[in-house]
Design a protein around this motif. Structure first.
Motif, PDB file in Angstrom:
ATOM      1  N   PRO A   1      11.554 -27.639  32.691  1.00 28.21           N
ATOM      2  CA  PRO A   1      11.874 -27.789  31.277  1.00 28.21           C
ATOM      3  C   PRO A   1      10.675 -27.456  30.394  1.00 28.21           C
ATOM      4  CG  PRO A   1      12.665 -29.663  32.537  1.00 28.21           C
ATOM      5  CD  PRO A   1      11.801 -28.861  33.458  1.00 28.21           C
ATOM      6  N   LEU A   2      10.953 -26.929  29.219  1.00 29.87           N
ATOM      7  CA  LEU A   2       9.890 -26.476  28.338  1.00 29.87           C
ATOM      8  C   LEU A   2       8.960 -27.607  27.930  1.00 29.87           C
ATOM      9  CD1 LEU A   2       8.785 -24.006  26.877  1.00 29.87           C
ATOM     10  CD2 LEU A   2      10.316 -24.520  24.960  1.00 29.87           C
ATOM     11  N   PHE A   3       9.509 -28.822  27.748  1.00 30.17           N
ATOM     12  CA  PHE A   3       8.632 -29.913  27.330  1.00 30.17           C
ATOM     13  C   PHE A   3       7.673 -30.320  28.447  1.00 30.17           C
ATOM     14  CE2 PHE A   3      12.178 -32.229  29.172  1.00 30.17           C
ATOM     15  CZ  PHE A   3      11.612 -33.349  29.744  1.00 30.17           C
ATOM     16  N   VAL A   4       8.052 -30.099  29.705  1.00 28.57           N
ATOM     17  CA  VAL A   4       7.139 -30.377  30.822  1.00 28.57           C
ATOM     18  C   VAL A   4       6.007 -29.348  30.838  1.00 28.57           C
ATOM     19  CG1 VAL A   4       6.945 -30.585  33.319  1.00 28.57           C
ATOM     20  CG2 VAL A   4       8.984 -31.429  32.154  1.00 28.57           C
ATOM     21  N   VAL A   5       6.342 -28.089  30.576  1.00 31.06           N
ATOM     22  CA  VAL A   5       5.317 -27.046  30.466  1.00 31.06           C
ATOM     23  C   VAL A   5       4.337 -27.413  29.352  1.00 31.06           C
ATOM     24  CG1 VAL A   5       4.882 -24.616  29.963  1.00 31.06           C
ATOM     25  CG2 VAL A   5       6.866 -25.257  31.343  1.00 31.06           C
ATOM     26  N   GLY A   6       4.873 -27.876  28.219  1.00 31.36           N
ATOM     27  CA  GLY A   6       4.014 -28.290  27.114  1.00 31.36           C
ATOM     28  C   GLY A   6       3.113 -29.447  27.489  1.00 31.36           C
ATOM     29  N   PHE A   7       3.659 -30.427  28.208  1.00 36.80           N
ATOM     30  CA  PHE A   7       2.884 -31.582  28.664  1.00 36.80           C
ATOM     31  C   PHE A   7       1.698 -31.132  29.512  1.00 36.80           C
ATOM     32  CE2 PHE A   7       1.943 -34.696  31.948  1.00 36.80           C
ATOM     33  CZ  PHE A   7       1.890 -35.903  31.269  1.00 36.80           C
ATOM     34  N   VAL A   8       1.952 -30.272  30.491  1.00 36.88           N
ATOM     35  CA  VAL A   8       0.898 -29.797  31.393  1.00 36.88           C
ATOM     36  C   VAL A   8      -0.134 -28.964  30.638  1.00 36.88           C
ATOM     37  CG1 VAL A   8       0.409 -28.390  33.425  1.00 36.88           C
ATOM     38  CG2 VAL A   8       2.408 -29.888  33.405  1.00 36.88           C
ATOM     39  N   ALA A   9       0.337 -28.085  29.750  1.00 39.44           N
ATOM     40  CA  ALA A   9      -0.571 -27.224  28.996  1.00 39.44           C
ATOM     41  C   ALA A   9      -1.489 -28.047  28.094  1.00 39.44           C
ATOM     42  CB  ALA A   9       0.234 -26.221  28.163  1.00 39.44           C
ATOM     43  N   LEU A  10      -0.937 -29.062  27.426  1.00 34.34           N
ATOM     44  CA  LEU A  10      -1.754 -29.890  26.533  1.00 34.34           C
ATOM     45  C   LEU A  10      -2.716 -30.767  27.323  1.00 34.34           C
ATOM     46  CD1 LEU A  10       0.883 -30.881  23.821  1.00 34.34           C
ATOM     47  CD2 LEU A  10      -0.997 -29.247  23.621  1.00 34.34           C
TER      48      LEU A  10
ATOM     49  N   GLY B   1       0.551 -35.295  26.792  1.00 33.79           N
ATOM     50  CA  GLY B   1      -0.450 -34.580  27.583  1.00 33.79           C
ATOM     51  C   GLY B   1      -1.835 -34.625  26.972  1.00 33.79           C
ATOM     52  N   LEU B   2      -1.900 -34.695  25.635  1.00 37.54           N
ATOM     53  CA  LEU B   2      -3.207 -34.733  24.972  1.00 37.54           C
ATOM     54  C   LEU B   2      -3.921 -36.070  25.160  1.00 37.54           C
ATOM     55  CD1 LEU B   2      -2.640 -32.793  21.624  1.00 37.54           C
ATOM     56  CD2 LEU B   2      -4.143 -32.166  23.516  1.00 37.54           C
ATOM     57  N   GLN B   3      -3.228 -37.069  25.673  1.00 34.72           N
ATOM     58  CA  GLN B   3      -3.895 -38.343  25.973  1.00 34.72           C
ATOM     59  C   GLN B   3      -4.639 -38.286  27.291  1.00 34.72           C
ATOM     60  OE1 GLN B   3      -1.948 -42.145  25.567  1.00 34.72           O
ATOM     61  NE2 GLN B   3      -0.326 -41.270  24.326  1.00 34.72           N
ATOM     62  N   LEU B   4      -4.342 -37.292  28.108  1.00 37.01           N
ATOM     63  CA  LEU B   4      -4.824 -37.268  29.483  1.00 37.01           C
ATOM     64  C   LEU B   4      -5.916 -36.234  29.693  1.00 37.01           C
ATOM     65  CD1 LEU B   4      -1.395 -37.496  31.306  1.00 37.01           C
ATOM     66  CD2 LEU B   4      -3.176 -39.227  31.364  1.00 37.01           C
ATOM     67  N   ALA B   5      -7.097 -36.684  29.983  1.00 34.16           N
ATOM     68  CA  ALA B   5      -8.148 -35.801  30.464  1.00 34.16           C
ATOM     69  C   ALA B   5      -8.255 -36.029  31.969  1.00 34.16           C
ATOM     70  CB  ALA B   5      -9.481 -36.100  29.785  1.00 34.16           C
ATOM     71  N   LEU B   6      -8.135 -34.972  32.719  1.00 32.41           N
ATOM     72  CA  LEU B   6      -8.113 -35.095  34.172  1.00 32.41           C
ATOM     73  C   LEU B   6      -9.358 -35.811  34.695  1.00 32.41           C
ATOM     74  CD1 LEU B   6      -6.324 -34.397  36.553  1.00 32.41           C
ATOM     75  CD2 LEU B   6      -7.528 -32.216  36.751  1.00 32.41           C
ATOM     76  N   GLY B   7     -10.480 -35.616  34.028  1.00 34.05           N
ATOM     77  CA  GLY B   7     -11.721 -36.257  34.457  1.00 34.05           C
ATOM     78  C   GLY B   7     -11.655 -37.774  34.397  1.00 34.05           C
ATOM     79  N   ASP B   8     -10.948 -38.318  33.386  1.00 36.10           N
ATOM     80  CA  ASP B   8     -10.814 -39.773  33.273  1.00 36.10           C
ATOM     81  C   ASP B   8     -10.063 -40.343  34.470  1.00 36.10           C
ATOM     82  OD1 ASP B   8     -12.145 -39.687  30.874  1.00 36.10           O
ATOM     83  OD2 ASP B   8     -10.316 -39.648  29.659  1.00 36.10           O
ATOM     84  N   VAL B   9      -9.017 -39.626  34.877  1.00 35.06           N
ATOM     85  CA  VAL B   9      -8.232 -40.086  36.022  1.00 35.06           C
ATOM     86  C   VAL B   9      -9.047 -39.965  37.310  1.00 35.06           C
ATOM     87  CG1 VAL B   9      -6.133 -39.727  37.365  1.00 35.06           C
ATOM     88  CG2 VAL B   9      -6.078 -39.457  34.871  1.00 35.06           C
ATOM     89  N   LEU B  10      -9.757 -38.838  37.483  1.00 31.95           N
ATOM     90  CA  LEU B  10     -10.563 -38.645  38.690  1.00 31.95           C
ATOM     91  C   LEU B  10     -11.682 -39.676  38.785  1.00 31.95           C
ATOM     92  CD1 LEU B  10     -10.849 -34.744  38.783  1.00 31.95           C
ATOM     93  CD2 LEU B  10      -9.379 -36.216  40.185  1.00 31.95           C
ATOM     94  N   ALA B  11     -12.151 -40.155  37.631  1.00 32.22           N
ATOM     95  CA  ALA B  11     -13.230 -41.142  37.627  1.00 32.22           C
ATOM     96  C   ALA B  11     -12.806 -42.478  38.236  1.00 32.22           C
ATOM     97  CB  ALA B  11     -13.732 -41.366  36.198  1.00 32.22           C
TER      98      ALA B  11
END
Length: 364
Positions: free
Chosen positions: A284-293, A90-100
């Motif tokens: 699953p907890l790891f999915v919550v972690g992915f989204v949060a990060l 999740g820390l690799q993903l900045a939503l702005g990069d994808v929206l760009a």
């Protein structure tokens, strides 16, 4: 399903102190192999440490060098460490990069994942494959390769052979696409940026996208990786939907809760995790972690040094996990599963590539 505990279940059901002691040899070997693969990647950047780890693990397993003493630690690596690594993605993903990328390319990314999984499921049913094997291959090939297949495995009931088969197929078909996609892109007449988008939208592993985009040219590399990370972003909603479907299936079949009612597999609502006989977790907890990060990265408050360290940690954990999964890739097992998983893998690869190419041409 047999009531005999698998090595993964045995490792998680042992008393904590005993479980840690039993896990140490396998974890130590995994860490050593991860360090070697990362070191090789430092000197030869085109070699993905994840793919190197899978190949080394499979080689050791098929030459008789992985004994029962290593299995508990390898089981921990292939389950728990992998989920931590997926969360750190999740820390690799900045939503702005994808929206760009623009809404056209974003629509292509969504279409690739949705149509890829749907098409894979249809072909899997026609081939008579099990639902779990079909979901592992369709999910892994449509989202982000081995990590996605293993993440799907975390929310469904599947056999260990089915996961390692899916991982082996990701390596086989994804690696084959590294030279093939640039050749086809040149034959079709795609511009480098278009070819990079196609690589990111169709090739299975992030590392394989990097390798193929590097062959295409520098202009393709950055856009290819961002498009691929857009597919990674789809991991969380897909897992939530699959988990919801599994809960409904469990409810219809009258499945109960786990014997001990524990949530050792990491759940939000306390339901028993995979392999415990109860309903899978809603999220699953790891999915919550992915989204949060991912949300944390999007805020821009995380220092670059922390992001670099997290990137290294995520790669190291996933490399250990891929080595552990590689030790489960046995030639005898692949022969035993027959040709149908290979046919599904080939069909899904072609289908995802066609959907991605058509979408890129329309969007650009």
């Amino acid at each position: 399903m047999s009531t005999t505990l698998s090595p993964q279940q045995s490792a998680t059901s042992a008393p904590p102190s005993r479980g840690v002691a039993r896990a140490l040899p396998g974890l130590a070997l995994g860490a050593a192999m991860s360090a070697a693969a990362l070191g090789l990647n430092h000197w030869v950047p085109s070699l993905s440490p994840l793919l190197v780890a899978i190949v080394v693990g499979a080689t050791l397993a098929n030459t008789g060098r992985v004994g029962a003493r290593l299995e508990p630690g390898l089981a921990v690596a292939s389950r728990r460490l992998l989920r931590i690594g997926v969360a750190l993605l999740g820390l690799q993903l900045a939503l702005g990069d994808v929206l760009a990328l623009g809404w056209g390319v974003i629509a292509v990314v969504v279409a690739v994942v949705v149509l890829g999984i749907t098409g894979g499921v249809v072909v899997g049913r026609l081939l008579g494959l099990s639902r779990s094997q079909t979901l592992l291959i369709a999910g892994g090939f449509s989202i982000c390769g081995a990590a996605a297949a293993a993440a799907v495995d975390g929310v469904i009931e599947s056999e260990d052979d089915e996961l390692v088969t899916s991982v082996a197929l990701v390596v086989l078909f994804g690696t084959a696409m590294i030279p093939l996609l640039p050749l086809v892109a040149g034959w079709v007449g795609l511009a480098p940026v278009q070819a990079g988008m196609w690589a990111g939208a169709s090739i299975h592993e992030v590392a394989q996208v990097v390798a193929a985009s590097g062959v295409i040219g520098t202009g393709a590399l950055a856009v290819g990786v961002v498009v691929k990370l857009g597919r990674v972003l789809m991991l969380a909603p897909v897992l939530a939907l699959v988990s919801l479907g599994e809960r409904r299936r469990a409810s219809r079949s009258g499945a109960g809760t786990a014997v001990d009612g524990s949530a050792a597999d990491g759940t939000v609502d306390g339901s028993a995790g995979k392999g415990r006989g109860g309903r899978p977790p809603l999220v699953p907890l790891f999915v919550v972690g992915f989204v949060a990060l991912m949300a944390l990265r999007t805020t821009g408050i995380v220092p670059s040094g922390v992001l670099s360290l997290a990137k290294w940690g995520e790669t190291a954990l996933l490399t250990i996990a891929m080595f552990a999964l590689g030790t489960g890739v046995r030639v005898a097992s692949l022969r035993r599963v027959g040709s149908r998983p290979f046919v599904l893998a080939a069909a899904t690869t072609v289908w995802v590539s066609v959907v991605a190419l058509g979408g890129i041409l329309l969007a650009t």
